[in-house]
Scaffold this active site. Structure first.
Site, PDB file in Angstrom:
ATOM      1  N   GLY B   5     -14.694  -9.725 -13.834  1.00 24.82           N
ATOM      2  CA  GLY B   5     -13.710  -8.973 -13.045  1.00 24.82           C
ATOM      3  C   GLY B   5     -14.393  -7.863 -12.270  1.00 24.82           C
ATOM      4  N   GLY B  10     -13.957  -3.231 -13.680  1.00 27.31           N
ATOM      5  CA  GLY B  10     -15.096  -4.150 -13.722  1.00 27.31           C
ATOM      6  C   GLY B  10     -16.224  -3.734 -12.800  1.00 27.31           C
ATOM      7  N   HIS B 231       9.066  -1.548 -11.476  1.00 31.53           N
ATOM      8  CA  HIS B 231       9.057  -0.490 -10.476  1.00 31.53           C
ATOM      9  C   HIS B 231      10.365  -0.540  -9.705  1.00 31.53           C
ATOM     10  CE1 HIS B 231       7.752   2.199  -7.393  1.00 31.53           C
ATOM     11  NE2 HIS B 231       6.591   2.373  -7.999  1.00 31.53           N
ATOM     12  N   ARG B 302      10.694   5.753 -13.641  1.00 30.07           N
ATOM     13  CA  ARG B 302      10.798   4.374 -13.168  1.00 30.07           C
ATOM     14  C   ARG B 302      11.709   3.503 -14.026  1.00 30.07           C
ATOM     15  NH1 ARG B 302       4.408   3.143 -11.752  1.00 30.07           N
ATOM     16  NH2 ARG B 302       4.327   4.478  -9.928  1.00 30.07           N
TER      17      ARG B 302
END
Lengths: 222, 630, 251
Positions: B5, B10, B231, B302
């Site tokens: 990644g 990463g 979200h 949220r």
């Protein structure tokens, strides 16, 4: 490319302003004297060698660039065309070749005759000591040919389009850009290109369509 | 060592480890490390710099993060995250990240995500992009120096264990389809989250759980998989063809008012196109967040905002053709800003028409790029008509279980960034994901990996042709061949969409035992059908994006089941996990007595029920409280 | 929601050495779809017919990852300025339209399959010098060096590049000068990056040429087609720096 281009841009100013004397109503006196000066002055001679070199270098570099870039492109799109690029910017090489071909003709017409073949008549003018070549009359005669006038107009138009792109492009390539001044440079480029080429275009037209008063040439001496 | 990644975590890890002199092999399934989905983060990155002199501190950031996570994160990890946060900003500035600046040349901050201090650093609306490019550039430098060997378009297919420790991976070259064996002394995974199990999410199309899930299948524990973040301000779904959802920044709620029609008749008329939003008078509108949460209004966190929108739509007040959208209205803001501007110019009794123009100009200055994006996608002009929004899956707090050193329970296997579970508990605060990714990559793993490697000094290099590697490669190959050989009639995409629908309906914003139990059955049925009827064109030894999708969806089918099981197990409502049975006064109710633990699941295969391991969470520095926004 | 029927002429090519050809398909779409979702519909149909779907690169589908790489009716990312293909919606087309879809074409971007091209050359330009040489942990406090707001803003303008390669695809010369210049400007404008500007500029330009990209002849098609509207003034800046470092530095 940009450096030779700018040099050639500067040259064109000199070339055009000098040649505007072709429009003077003095039977070619000032033009012929100017021409003689330009071909004999050692300083100008040196510069002119630089000029020829610049033209060649500009042309060779341009063609090499166009060839290399064509290779880098790797194919055309089948349909439609990209935004932003003007026709001129994409066809600088084509325009350049046109201009170069025109230049060869132009040189053969005047420069070769003046420098090498020695076929021009000599004339003397009061107040000027030496006899000078009558290149003015050669110009006048040449521009009685319709096809030549047409070729000149095509050449000058190509030059104009070439310059419209080339002028600002030279500044971009040299990195001479600024938020405040670049628009000025671009405007100047347009004005310059049109003015230079209009100036050059007037010359053959002036001689092909003489003004109502006949130029008081010493055509007898031809 | 191997890093899988190249997102924030990463790329930062690979670069930092390369600098330290390790020989690193780094893998990404993208064509370039720069395309990882960290790039899409908009808002910013938190750091306890206290540049604004508003009383911010490491402790305060730590406290906010633990509280924001609804007390389901491990204190020690979060504290370290808060400590590293300041170093991250320094590091990024040194790398040339063009953060926003004040006129005096110093770094600018904004407040974000409902916290009371301004600690968010940002680079326009492209903070994630700029931070990722910083890490990518650091990584590129190490690639040029030869310390990192980069494998683009290579996907990790499995982790290879030798004597119980992670010693390499099987990777698939996505261009040729060839399987490759890569050995190392340890494996670091930074492979992102699993939000795409819902099919529709704000994640990129390629985001997947496969690398993490393969680690789970090799014995790693998956922690808190049911903790997913929704979200509230995303552009709603417009049709069945839709492939992903687009986030509109949280900052819009600073000025936008959220409402639905008061009467169901009006809502129905709007849905069928007979009425328009602007035709509804003020008294015909229900500003439900302001009504339900007078103290915080449209600025509730949220999870709260998302659930309220869902409730309104479930009751039949939804406003777009699908009935799944609410309005986000800027008219009041336009009027307010317009009035301010008129007052500035000495006009104290402006009419509606005169104040509109300056009002719109101010809104454009604040949110212009978002309004433009909205118009690009929906074709509606949000200056003239209210935006429509709906909640969408955005981030997954759960992930591979790791200890303080970010090592999984498999020795030598590390997990960083969204891929692990460690820092956000049950809910992530805005501008914290970037912080965690970079902290893990730049400042945690370079230290903690040494703790593992210090005992491996005398361990010679591993032969990638060893029996463990060959056996794992064979297993991968068999798995791919099996998918190719189903030769059924339904596309991978269809199965993925169907799975997403189940997950969203029963394990989405609100969950209950009945629905979750139903989902378990549906997922199992769907999984069986998938392995009987999926069609994958092409060949497994070739560039084959459909096959890539197929093995990712196959893993989602199992991961989805584990998420549902975890949600079923957690008999409480906390953060992003909302169980309808566990509420008080219509609000989420945590159960700290019984569920203040990390649920780490061991999964062997689809026939054996997974085993739950509990890591109790001890709170020594933070007092557990109920969140209230009324 | 109005339905539309479109005729797609879409480029199919097995691999780099295959000649490739246009394939024609009729697709049912609607105006709310993104261009890529319209291609999803096409692929779904192809899969149902047990044919291989059209390969195209895509990921974030929100205009920031830079993965999408197709030319639509002769224009990289399609007819809408400042927009990536994934953010282009079908309402900008008409029912009955014929649409030509091709990969980015440039020698330095060999085709991998259909609309997928290899842009590894961009990575190698960055590796040549598109970074600031600082190790992790060596940094001073972020506020130690004040940076003029306007400078930071200019740097950010350049840094907005998503590395998609539309500039190369648009350029009649297949030049990647806008990409290279954007990165060089982003770093070189900031005091942190200015330190190694000479070396960076030389290295990046040489790598650019080595990758087989063409030379810039200032057609400015790149700027017009850039989905992030990166300015060609960055190229002028790179030219300036290149000239300066060629003439005055030791590198």
């Amino acid at each position: 490319m940009s450096l030779t281009g700018i040099f050639l841009i500067l040259f064109l100013i000199v070339h055009m302003s000098g040649n505007l004397q072709l429009l003077a109503d003095d039977g070619g006196r000032s033009f012929n004297i100017y021409a003689a000066f330009m071909s004999e002055n050692p300083f100008i001679r040196v510069i002119s060698i630089g000029l020829y070199a610049s033209i060649l270098l500009h042309a060779i570099q341009g063609i090499a660039l166009a060839l290399a870039n064509r290779k880098a492109k790797g194919g055309k799109y089948a349909h439609g065309k990209v935004a932003g690029a003007t026709w001129a910017s994409k066809n600088m090489a084509l325009l350049g070749i046109l201009i170069f071909a025109f230049l060869c003709l132009h040189m053969a017409d005047f420069w070769v005759k003046m420098r090498f073949t020695d076929t021009l008549t000599m004339v003397t003018y009061a107040g000027h000591d030496e006899a000078v070549q009558d290149i003015y009359s050669r110009v006048n005669v040449a521009f009685q040919e319709l096809w030549l006038v047409a070729v000149y107009l095509i050449g000058v138009t190509a030059l104009c389009i070439h310059l419209v792109h080339g002028f600002q492009s030279a500044f971009q390539t040299l990195g001479l850009t600024h938020k405040k001044y670049t628009p000025l440079i671009n405007a100047l480029g347009w004005i310059y290109s049109i003015a230079i080429c209009a100036g050059f275009a007037i010359m053959p037209l002036y001689h092909y369509f003489p003004p109502s008063y006949p130029p008081t040439t010493n055509s007898a001496s031809m | 060592m191997i890093v899988v990644g190249t997102g924030l975590a990463g790329a930062a890890a690979a670069a930092s480890l390369g600098e330290l002199g390790y020989n690193v092999k780094c893998f990404t399934f993208h064509d370039s490390p720069r395309r990882a989905h960290s790039i899409a983060a908009q808002g910013g990155i938190n750091a306890a710099k206290n540049y604004q002199n508003d009383g911010d501190s490491i402790h305060r950031l730590f406290y906010d993060t633990v509280k924001g996570g609804d007390y389901r994160a491990r204190e020690a990890n979060v504290h370290r995250l808060a400590e590293c946060s300041t170093d991250i900003i320094d590091q990024c500035v040194a790398q040339g990240v063009p953060f926003a600046r004040e006129y005096g040349g110093l770094l600018e901050n904004r407040s974000f995500g409902g916290v009371q201090v301004s600690r968010t650093f940002y680079a326009r609306g492209q903070t994630g992009q700029q931070l990722l490019l910083g890490a990518y550039q650091a990584l590129s430098r190490q690639i040029a120096l030869g310390t990192v060997q980069m494998y683009n378009r290579h996907e990790m297919m499995d982790v290879v264990l030798v004597d119980g420790k992670a010693r390499g991976i099987i990777a698939r070259n996505l261009l040729t389809g060839e399987l490759e064996r890569h050995s190392a002394h340890c494996v670091i995974m930074a492979t992102g989250g699993y939000g795409n199990v819902f099919y529709l999410s704000t994640n990129a199309m390629g985001c997947n759980v496969s690398a993490a899930w393969r680690a789970v299948k090799q014995g790693a524990l998956m922690a808190n998989p049911c903790f997913t973040q929704i979200h509230p301000t995303c552009i709603p779904v417009s049709g069945d063809y839709q492939s992903k959802l687009t986030l509109m920044s949280e900052s819009l709620r600073n000025d936008g008012r959220i409402w639905v029609p008061k009467s169901k008749e009006d809502a129905a008329a709007i849905r069928s196109g007979k009425k328009k939003a602007i035709e509804l008078k003020e008294e015909e509108r229900d500003y439900f967040l302001e009504r339900r949460y007078p103290a915080f209004g449209n600025l509730v966190p949220r999870d709260v905002a998302s659930r309220a929108a869902k409730v309104a739509c479930d009751e039949g007040f939804g406003v777009n053709a699908t009935g799944l959208a609410v309005y986000l209205d800027f008219e009041a803001a336009i009027q307010r800003y317009g009035k301010q501007e008129a007052n500035n110019q000495g006009n104290h009794t402006p009419d509606a028409a005169t104040l509109r123009k300056p009002g719109e100009a101010k809104v454009a200055e604040l949110y212009g790029n978002l309004f433009e994006m909205y118009e690009k996608i929906t074709g509606d002009n949000p200056y003239k008509t209210p935006m429509m929004i709906y909640p969408a899956i955005h981030y997954t707090m759960g992930g591979l279980w790791v200890d303080y050193n970010l090592e999984t329970n498999i020795p030598g296997l590390f997990a960083l960034g969204e891929c692990n579970f460690s820092d956000h508990g049950a809910n992530r605060l805005g501008a914290s994901a970037l912080m965690q990714g970079l902290a893990d990559g730049y400042f945690v793993i370079p230290y903690t990996v040494g703790i593992f490697l210090s005992n491996e000094i005398r361990t010679p290099k591993f032969n990638p042709d060893g029996p463990e590697f060959k056996a794992t490669e064979k297993a991968v190959d068999d798995r791919l061949k099996a998918l190719m050989n189903v030769k059924g009639n339904e596309s991978v995409e269809n199965f993925h969409r169907r799975l997403g629908r189940i997950m969203w309906d029963y394990c989405g914003m609100a969950r209950n035992a009945e629905g979750l139990n139903k989902a378990l059955g549906l997922i199992r049925e769907l999984r069986e059908e998938f392995h009987k009827n999926v069609f994958v064109p092409g060949s497994d030894r070739d560039f084959n994006p459909e096959l890539e999708k197929a093995y990712r969806v196959a893993d989602f089918m199992e991961m989805g089941e584990l998420m549902v099981m975890d949600a079923l197990n957690r008999n409480e409502s906390c953060g992003g996990h909302f169980r309808e049975e566990y509420t008080a006064d219509n609000e989420a109710q945590r159960n700290d007595e019984e569920y203040a633990y990390v649920a780490a699941w061991e999964w062997t295969d689809t026939n054996t029920p997974p085993t739950l391991h509990k890591e109790p969470l001890k709170f020594e520095n933070v007092e557990l409280k109920t969140r209230s926004y009324k | 929601m109005s339905a539309m029927k479109l005729t797609l002429h879409i480029w199919r090519q097995r691999h780099a050495n295959d000649t490739g050809t246009f394939e024609t398909h009729v697709v049912d779409a609607n105006e709310h779809m993104s261009f890529l979702e319209m291609l999803d519909v096409l692929n779904q149909t192809l899969i149902e017919q047990k044919k291989e779907p059209v390969a195209f690169e895509h990921d974030c589908r929100e205009g920031i990852c830079g993965a999408c790489s197709m030319v639509i009716n002769g224009r990289p990312h399609g007819p809408l300025g400042g927009t990536t293909a994934c953010q282009l919606h079908m309402r900008h087309f008409q029912n009955g339209d014929h649409i030509w879809v091709e990969p980015f074409r440039a020698k330095a971007f060999p085709v991998i399959r259909d609309l997928v091209v290899d842009r590894g050359s961009f990575d190698r330009i960055i590796q040549a010098g598109g970074f600031v040489s600082v190790n992790t942990g060596a940094a001073v406090d972020g506020n130690t060096i004040p940076i003029e707001k306007d400078l930071a803003s200019q740097s950010m303008d350049a840094a907005a590049c998503i590395g998609c390669g539309a500039c190369v695809a648009a350029c009649p010369n297949g030049s990647a000068m806008l990409f290279t210049a954007a990165k060089a400007s982003h770093l070189g404008l900031l005091p942190q990056g200015e330190v190694e500007n000479a070396r960076r500029v030389q290295a990046m330009v040489h790598q650019h040429d080595k990758e087989g990209f063409g030379r810039c002849s200032n057609t400015y098609a790149c700027e017009a087609e850039c989905p992030k509207e990166i300015s060609v003034s960055n190229i002028a800046r790179l030219n300036r720096w290149y000239l300066k470092s060629s003439l005055t530095s030791n590198v």
